[in-house]
Scaffold this motif. Structure first.
Motif, PDB file in Angstrom:
ATOM      1  N   LEU A  11       0.540   2.902  -4.084  1.00 53.66           N
ATOM      2  CA  LEU A  11       1.663   2.008  -3.828  1.00 53.66           C
ATOM      3  C   LEU A  11       1.270   0.917  -2.839  1.00 53.66           C
ATOM      4  O   LEU A  11       1.556  -0.264  -3.047  1.00 53.66           O
ATOM      5  N   GLN A  12       0.604   1.299  -1.765  1.00 53.11           N
ATOM      6  CA  GLN A  12       0.168   0.317  -0.770  1.00 53.11           C
ATOM      7  C   GLN A  12      -0.780  -0.706  -1.380  1.00 53.11           C
ATOM      8  O   GLN A  12      -0.671  -1.908  -1.108  1.00 53.11           O
ATOM      9  N   GLN A  13      -1.708  -0.249  -2.221  1.00 55.63           N
ATOM     10  CA  GLN A  13      -2.660  -1.159  -2.853  1.00 55.63           C
ATOM     11  C   GLN A  13      -1.950  -2.119  -3.795  1.00 55.63           C
ATOM     12  O   GLN A  13      -2.264  -3.316  -3.850  1.00 55.63           O
ATOM     13  N   ALA A  14      -0.968  -1.611  -4.545  1.00 56.13           N
ATOM     14  CA  ALA A  14      -0.210  -2.466  -5.459  1.00 56.13           C
ATOM     15  C   ALA A  14       0.578  -3.521  -4.685  1.00 56.13           C
ATOM     16  O   ALA A  14       0.638  -4.694  -5.096  1.00 56.13           O
ATOM     17  N   MET A  15       1.169  -3.129  -3.552  1.00 56.25           N
ATOM     18  CA  MET A  15       1.928  -4.082  -2.750  1.00 56.25           C
ATOM     19  C   MET A  15       1.022  -5.168  -2.162  1.00 56.25           C
ATOM     20  O   MET A  15       1.374  -6.340  -2.116  1.00 56.25           O
ATOM     21  N   LEU A  67       7.302   2.120   7.025  1.00 55.39           N
ATOM     22  CA  LEU A  67       6.839   0.751   7.226  1.00 55.39           C
ATOM     23  C   LEU A  67       5.527   0.482   6.503  1.00 55.39           C
ATOM     24  O   LEU A  67       5.218  -0.668   6.166  1.00 55.39           O
ATOM     25  N   ARG A  68       4.756   1.532   6.250  1.00 57.16           N
ATOM     26  CA  ARG A  68       3.404   1.350   5.754  1.00 57.16           C
ATOM     27  C   ARG A  68       3.334   1.168   4.244  1.00 57.16           C
ATOM     28  O   ARG A  68       2.363   0.596   3.736  1.00 57.16           O
ATOM     29  N   ASP A  69       4.346   1.614   3.480  1.00 53.79           N
ATOM     30  CA  ASP A  69       4.195   1.570   2.020  1.00 53.79           C
ATOM     31  C   ASP A  69       4.215   0.149   1.463  1.00 53.79           C
ATOM     32  O   ASP A  69       3.739  -0.102   0.358  1.00 53.79           O
ATOM     33  N   GLY A  70       4.776  -0.807   2.200  1.00 56.19           N
ATOM     34  CA  GLY A  70       4.695  -2.208   1.809  1.00 56.19           C
ATOM     35  C   GLY A  70       5.804  -2.690   0.896  1.00 56.19           C
ATOM     36  O   GLY A  70       5.920  -3.893   0.644  1.00 56.19           O
ATOM     37  N   SER A  71       6.649  -1.793   0.376  1.00 60.60           N
ATOM     38  CA  SER A  71       7.689  -2.216  -0.563  1.00 60.60           C
ATOM     39  C   SER A  71       8.723  -3.124   0.098  1.00 60.60           C
ATOM     40  O   SER A  71       9.161  -4.119  -0.495  1.00 60.60           O
ATOM     41  N   ALA A  72       9.117  -2.803   1.335  1.00 61.66           N
ATOM     42  CA  ALA A  72      10.082  -3.648   2.038  1.00 61.66           C
ATOM     43  C   ALA A  72       9.484  -5.008   2.360  1.00 61.66           C
ATOM     44  O   ALA A  72      10.172  -6.042   2.293  1.00 61.66           O
ATOM     45  N   LEU A  73       8.207  -5.033   2.688  1.00 61.13           N
ATOM     46  CA  LEU A  73       7.523  -6.298   2.974  1.00 61.13           C
ATOM     47  C   LEU A  73       7.507  -7.193   1.744  1.00 61.13           C
ATOM     48  O   LEU A  73       7.757  -8.404   1.839  1.00 61.13           O
ATOM     49  N   VAL A  74       7.231  -6.610   0.574  1.00 59.90           N
ATOM     50  CA  VAL A  74       7.219  -7.388  -0.660  1.00 59.90           C
ATOM     51  C   VAL A  74       8.617  -7.899  -0.991  1.00 59.90           C
ATOM     52  O   VAL A  74       8.798  -9.075  -1.348  1.00 59.90           O
TER      53      VAL A  74
END
Length: 327
Positions: A11-15, A67-74
């Motif tokens: 998931l992190q890599q995809a984000m 915070l680390r999964d990146g989905s909210a950032l995207v």
């Protein structure tokens, strides 16, 4: 590596790949509209991180994984790219917080959201604050001038904002298409001024994602093909009652952002190939209908949210069709 940890890493890599692919579009927005885009990004990302941390605390869960999964950032980045470049700070904060809370966390968080958080947040503020959402800058402002319309510290510069090309065309009753392109500053060569270049930049990012196989081609092709076909069928020339050419609709608004970064969202979108294609077709058709006959200049956010509701029905239709074909 444990399966859960491996899934988190994927998931992190995809984000990260999505954010990298969005860079051409974001840089093009910065080039045309300046500091307002960057301020929007900072406000949206900060709000998203605060919401994620706050919800994790309320659920008594670790904050760092949230915070680390990146989905909210995207989600925050895509929402900031879709919002007007110099909208008030509270509008960006409301859209980001509302999208994440009502589009994601009330349903259980990452991986459980039935709606695209970015588009739900955009739709919420479009309904609540329609005037603030229809004014885009005629040009970029320097940093000091950018703070005026965003934070309301002083009077905004004269003629800093104007209606978008889509909104101008929707309410036009007297000028031909040729006259609009020649006279109105919101129109560029083929689509909206600046918007046509932003769309091409997001198209380039989308091609990169397709090449990397981050998602399949079904939803983007379905959306762009249906938008192309319906705009071609409804195109009534260049008179004052024209709805715009197919090229105009492909290169205006948030078309390419929607096609490659929104309708491809894996959780709220369809799962099977045919359902993804139908999902994209529905988004393209609804986007055109809302743009042309609805009360809002760009119907992408509403189209995506409505089609999110249709995903279970699309999946059942595809499953029943497969059962009949292969009894």
């Amino acid at each position: 590596m444990p399966p859960l940890e491996a899934a988190d890493n994927r998931l992190q890599q995809a984000m990260k790949t999505l954010l990298l692919a969005a860079m051409p579009g974001l840089l093009t927005l910065l080039w045309f509209f300046g500091w307002g885009v960057l301020i929007n990004l900072i406000l949206a990302i900060t709000t998203a991180l605060i919401v994620e941390a706050g919800v994790a605390q309320l659920r008594r869960q670790p904050v760092q994984p949230a915070l680390r999964d990146g989905s909210a950032l995207v989600s925050a980045t895509l929402l900031a790219a879709a919002l007007p470049a110099y909208c008030p700070w509270w509008l960006t904060v409301t859209a980001t917080a509302g999208g994440l809370l009502f589009g994601k966390h009330v349903y259980g968080g990452t991986g459980k959201n039935p709606f695209n958080p970015a588009m739900l947040g955009f739709a919420l503020v479009m309904i609540m604050f329609p005037r603030a959402m229809t004014l885009w800058p005629a040009h970029g402002l320097d940093l000091a001038a950018s703070l005026q319309p965003i934070f309301g510290w002083s009077q905004a510069p004269d003629a800093w904002a104007q209606a978008t090309a889509l909104d101008t065309l929707r309410v036009n009753a007297s000028l031909t298409i040729d006259e609009l392109f020649a006279r109105h500053p919101a129109f560029g060569h083929f689509g909206g001024r600046a918007a046509e270049w932003v769309n091409l930049a997001f198209l380039a990012g989308g091609m990169f994602l397709l090449q990397r196989r981050v998602f399949s081609w079904h939803a983007p092709l379905g959306m762009l093909a249906s938008l192309l076909v319906i705009s071609l069928l409804c195109w009534n020339g260049s008179g004052s009652d024209s709805h715009g050419s197919p090229l105009f609709h492909l290169l205006s608004g948030a078309t390419m952002l929607g096609a490659f970064f929104i309708v491809t969202e894996p959780v709220s979108g369809a799962k099977t190939a045919l359902a993804r294609l139908l999902f994209g077709v529905g988004v393209g058709l609804l986007t055109y209908v809302i743009r042309t006959w609805g009360g809002y200049p760009d119907g992408l956010a509403f189209a995506v949210s409505l089609m999110n509701l249709c995903v279970p029905a699309l999946e059942r239709f595809v499953a029943n069709r497969q059962i009949k074909v292969n009894p």
